[in-house]
Design a protein around this motif. Structure first.
Motif, PDB file in Angstrom:
ATOM      1  N   ILE A 191       0.831  -1.198   0.000  1.00 40.85           N
ATOM      2  CA  ILE A 191       0.000   0.000   0.000  1.00 40.85           C
ATOM      3  C   ILE A 191       0.866   1.249   0.000  1.00 40.85           C
ATOM      4  O   ILE A 191       2.027   1.206   0.418  1.00 40.85           O
ATOM      5  N   SER A 194      -0.444   8.223   2.449  1.00 42.65           N
ATOM      6  CA  SER A 194      -0.376   9.654   2.142  1.00 42.65           C
ATOM      7  C   SER A 194       0.540  10.339   3.148  1.00 42.65           C
ATOM      8  O   SER A 194       1.031   9.723   4.099  1.00 42.65           O
ATOM      9  N   ASP A 200      -3.427   6.011   0.726  1.00 47.03           N
ATOM     10  CA  ASP A 200      -3.574   6.718  -0.539  1.00 47.03           C
ATOM     11  C   ASP A 200      -4.086   5.760  -1.607  1.00 47.03           C
ATOM     12  O   ASP A 200      -5.094   6.008  -2.244  1.00 47.03           O
ATOM     13  N   HIS A 201      -3.377   4.642  -1.787  1.00 47.68           N
ATOM     14  CA  HIS A 201      -3.859   3.617  -2.698  1.00 47.68           C
ATOM     15  C   HIS A 201      -3.104   2.315  -2.416  1.00 47.68           C
ATOM     16  O   HIS A 201      -2.076   2.317  -1.742  1.00 47.68           O
ATOM     17  N   SER A 202      -3.632   1.225  -2.919  1.00 44.27           N
ATOM     18  CA  SER A 202      -2.969  -0.078  -2.781  1.00 44.27           C
ATOM     19  C   SER A 202      -2.721  -0.662  -4.164  1.00 44.27           C
ATOM     20  O   SER A 202      -3.394  -0.310  -5.133  1.00 44.27           O
TER      21      SER A 202
END
Length: 420
Positions: A191, A194, A200-202
């Protein structure tokens, strides 16, 4: 105790004899790369290996750098060197160590009789250490003692379980594609957090792989990449395949590696590595038996019950001494603590107990001397004759004792006479 192939021919005369596969193994190893060369319609490439070994072991949390941490009283790096030395077609092995550990490394090479090893001083980062190792193989360097290989393997000093098949795969792929590296499936999802430590994203785990070692390169490809490498990459980079892509414009061929390619990183990994090593060196065992003709079927029953592969020898204490001398001469005990178990059947109906025990207790004196040579000698006593069911129970208990002695290699039990 590791001896030789199961099912091999027995000794030509009474008494123990050690059998080995060193010559056969070397021939098979050399032919594996030669076969590739023949199949590809070209000669087998000259191959060398570089091992960066300048790490401090900060993540392990111990004062000793992890590559020098002992496993079965032997430094971890020695197991890795042994794995590479078994591959006869690797001509030179370059180890990059820090100046303060140079004498330690020389001592390891001498004590464990490592061959084809050259030492260079490590840099302050992983990439700088590898670059120093490559320089030792480059013909454009002054006072170069080694010949430049066609293919160079880069491996970690703390990955001791690399096998020849994966080394051969990355070398052959590198000869064809310019660069190659072993990969493994990701275990955990990656992942990206932030700036405020929120997700934030994976990444989609199935699309990505973990880069492992060994990696292999055409020497000119990776050496040119390091010569062009920026100070930033030398200082903070860790991935050699990325350097080949960024500076030599070579897309590495990725090869699926085995689960054994993991890296000893944390203290718990030392225990896992020790367990694997114990398991691997416990596959063959020699049990010295003191039997009479009417007891031989009991020894056969014991052999049948043991799960590991056995060479069972009929012997008295004079023969046990011969066996210990032969183990020492074979150099097996230089690399590993060797377990020797002397099995005795006590016929308490025909032999006075005191007379038999006096002879059997000599094992303690033998064991004291054997321990100095890294040989762990123990005794096992089985009463005979017994009613069939009780005898089989004693044999099963004897099997359990033998397996435990072999797998644990506990020096605290040397010279002990255990009763099944």
């Amino acid at each position: 105790m590791e001896l030789g192939p199961p099912g091999g021919s027995g000794p030509a005369e009474p008494g123990p004899r050690l059998r080995g596969l060193r010559g056969a193994d070397a021939a098979a190893s050399a032919s594996s790369l030669s076969r590739f060369g023949a199949e590809a319609g070209c000669r087998a490439p000259a191959v060398a290996a570089v091992l960066p070994a300048g790490g401090s072991g900060e993540r392990m949390g111990v004062p000793t750098p992890k590559q020098f941490c002992p496993i079965l009283e032997r430094p971890l790096i020695s197991y890795t060197l042994q794995a590479l030395e078994r591959v006869s077609w690797i001509k030179d092995i370059i180890v990059a160590v820090t100046r303060e550990n140079m004498e330690t490394m020389k001592g390891i090479i001498q004590r464990y009789q490592h061959k084809r090893i050259s030492l260079v001083e490590a840099g302050v980062t992983r990439h700088r250490s590898i670059f120093n190792g490559l320089k030792a193989l480059a013909e454009d360097q002054p006072n170069c003692r080694l010949s430049k290989p066609e293919v160079v393997i880069i491996h970690d000093a703390v990955r001791p379980f690399v096998e020849e098949d994966v080394l051969l795969k990355v070398v052959t792929a590198a000869q064809e594609h310019g660069a190659s590296g072993a990969i493994r499936p990701l275990v955990s999802t990656v992942i990206s957090p932030s700036a405020d430590s929120c997700l934030d994203h994976s990444l989609e785990r199935a699309r990505y792989r973990a880069s492992e070692m060994p990696q292999a390169f055409l020497f000119d490809v990776i050496y040119d990449a390091y010569q062009q490498c920026s100070d930033y990459d030398l200082e903070f980079g860790t991935e050699c395949l990325h350097l080949a892509l960024k500076y030599s414009h070579i897309k590495a061929k990725l090869v699926e590696g085995s689960p054994d390619l993991w890296k000893v990183t944390y203290k718990r990994d030392l225990y896992a590595a020790e367990s694997i090593i114990k398991e691997r060196i416990s596959q063959k065992v020699c049990v010295v038996m003191d039997t009479k003709e009417d007891e031989e079927h009991v020894g056969h029953c014991l052999e049948e019950m043991l799960k590991t592969e056995l060479n069972v020898m009929t012997s008295d204490f004079e023969e046990t001494q011969r066996l210990l001398n032969m183990v020492e001469e074979s150099n097996l005990s230089i690399l590993y603590p060797v377990v020797v178990i002397s099995v005795h059947f006590l016929d308490y109906e025909s032999v006075p107990l005191g007379q038999k025990m006096e002879k059997v207790m000599q094992i303690r004196e033998f064991a004291k001397e054997a321990k100095k040579r890294n040989i762990l000698l123990s005794g096992l006593l089985i009463y005979f004759p017994q009613e069939e069911q009780k005898l089989r129970e004693s044999l099963r208990q004897g099997t359990t004792i033998i397996s435990a002695l072999i797998k644990e290699r506990n020096s605290g039990l040397i010279g002990q006479l255990l009763v099944a």
